[in-house]
Design a protein around this motif. Structure first.
Motif, PDB file in Angstrom:
ATOM      1  N   ILE A  16       0.879  -1.171   0.000  1.00 52.48           N
ATOM      2  CA  ILE A  16       0.000   0.000   0.000  1.00 52.48           C
ATOM      3  C   ILE A  16       0.910   1.214   0.000  1.00 52.48           C
ATOM      4  N   ASN A  17       0.738   2.108  -0.954  1.00 53.86           N
ATOM      5  CA  ASN A  17       1.586   3.290  -1.107  1.00 53.86           C
ATOM      6  C   ASN A  17       3.068   2.932  -1.190  1.00 53.86           C
ATOM      7  N   PRO A  18       3.455   2.121  -2.189  1.00 50.58           N
ATOM      8  CA  PRO A  18       4.873   1.750  -2.311  1.00 50.58           C
ATOM      9  C   PRO A  18       5.727   2.962  -2.666  1.00 50.58           C
ATOM     10  N   ASN A  22       5.114   2.010  -9.486  1.00 57.30           N
ATOM     11  CA  ASN A  22       5.098   0.917 -10.465  1.00 57.30           C
ATOM     12  C   ASN A  22       5.353  -0.438  -9.816  1.00 57.30           C
ATOM     13  N   CYS A  23       6.039  -0.446  -8.701  1.00 55.36           N
ATOM     14  CA  CYS A  23       6.406  -1.702  -8.029  1.00 55.36           C
ATOM     15  C   CYS A  23       5.469  -1.940  -6.858  1.00 55.36           C
ATOM     16  N   GLU A  24       4.331  -2.542  -7.141  1.00 54.45           N
ATOM     17  CA  GLU A  24       3.311  -2.683  -6.112  1.00 54.45           C
ATOM     18  C   GLU A  24       3.439  -3.951  -5.269  1.00 54.45           C
ATOM     19  N   PHE A  25       4.481  -4.761  -5.528  1.00 50.14           N
ATOM     20  CA  PHE A  25       4.670  -5.990  -4.760  1.00 50.14           C
ATOM     21  C   PHE A  25       6.022  -5.972  -4.078  1.00 50.14           C
ATOM     22  N   GLN A  26       6.090  -6.629  -2.925  1.00 52.19           N
ATOM     23  CA  GLN A  26       7.361  -6.763  -2.233  1.00 52.19           C
ATOM     24  C   GLN A  26       7.614  -8.245  -1.984  1.00 52.19           C
ATOM     25  N   PHE A  35      11.200  -4.682  -3.883  1.00 52.97           N
ATOM     26  CA  PHE A  35      10.003  -4.166  -4.537  1.00 52.97           C
ATOM     27  C   PHE A  35      10.035  -4.565  -6.001  1.00 52.97           C
ATOM     28  N   MET A  36       8.911  -5.111  -6.479  1.00 57.15           N
ATOM     29  CA  MET A  36       8.845  -5.633  -7.837  1.00 57.15           C
ATOM     30  C   MET A  36       7.491  -5.343  -8.462  1.00 57.15           C
TER      31      MET A  36
END
Length: 109
Positions: A16-18, A22-26, A35-36
């Motif tokens: 949430i709020n990275p 663009n990298c919304e997954f960790q 972050f990816m």
């Protein structure tokens, strides 16, 4: 953060709020968080799947996987167990993301 998938090797969370939108997954492995994007996860899975085919390890059980992206290069020490659990982590993450997208597309969630 919302857990997407985890196994004994690590976990993947939707952020949430990275720091980088663009990298919304960790992807978290041990104490390291990377972050990816979904595409990054998919590309890393392809590298993992192709590892044995492209490996020039000459019988050495401990080798490394290198993954390059515009921000940072990732180097992971690999053996057969790590290879299997990393592949499971990446595949499981992508499966869960596709299920969520399919459910949203059909307005089931």
């Amino acid at each position: 953060m919302e857990l997407v998938y985890k196994n004994s090797y690590g976990a993947c969370y939707k952020t949430i709020n990275p720091p980088n939108q663009n990298c919304e997954f960790q992807l978290i492995i041990n104490t390291v968080g990377i972050f990816m994007t979904k595409k990054d996860i998919s590309n890393l899975l392809k590298i993992v799947k192709d590892y044995k085919k492209n490996c020039k390890c000459e019988g050495n059980k401990n080798h490394r996987i290198w993954c390059k992206n515009p921000i940072v290069d990732i180097g992971l020490k690999i053996n057969d167990e790590v290879l299997y659990t990393l592949k499971d982590l990446l595949k499981g993450t992508l499966i869960m993301l596709e299920i969520e997208e399919t459910l949203q597309k059909h307005k089931l969630i």
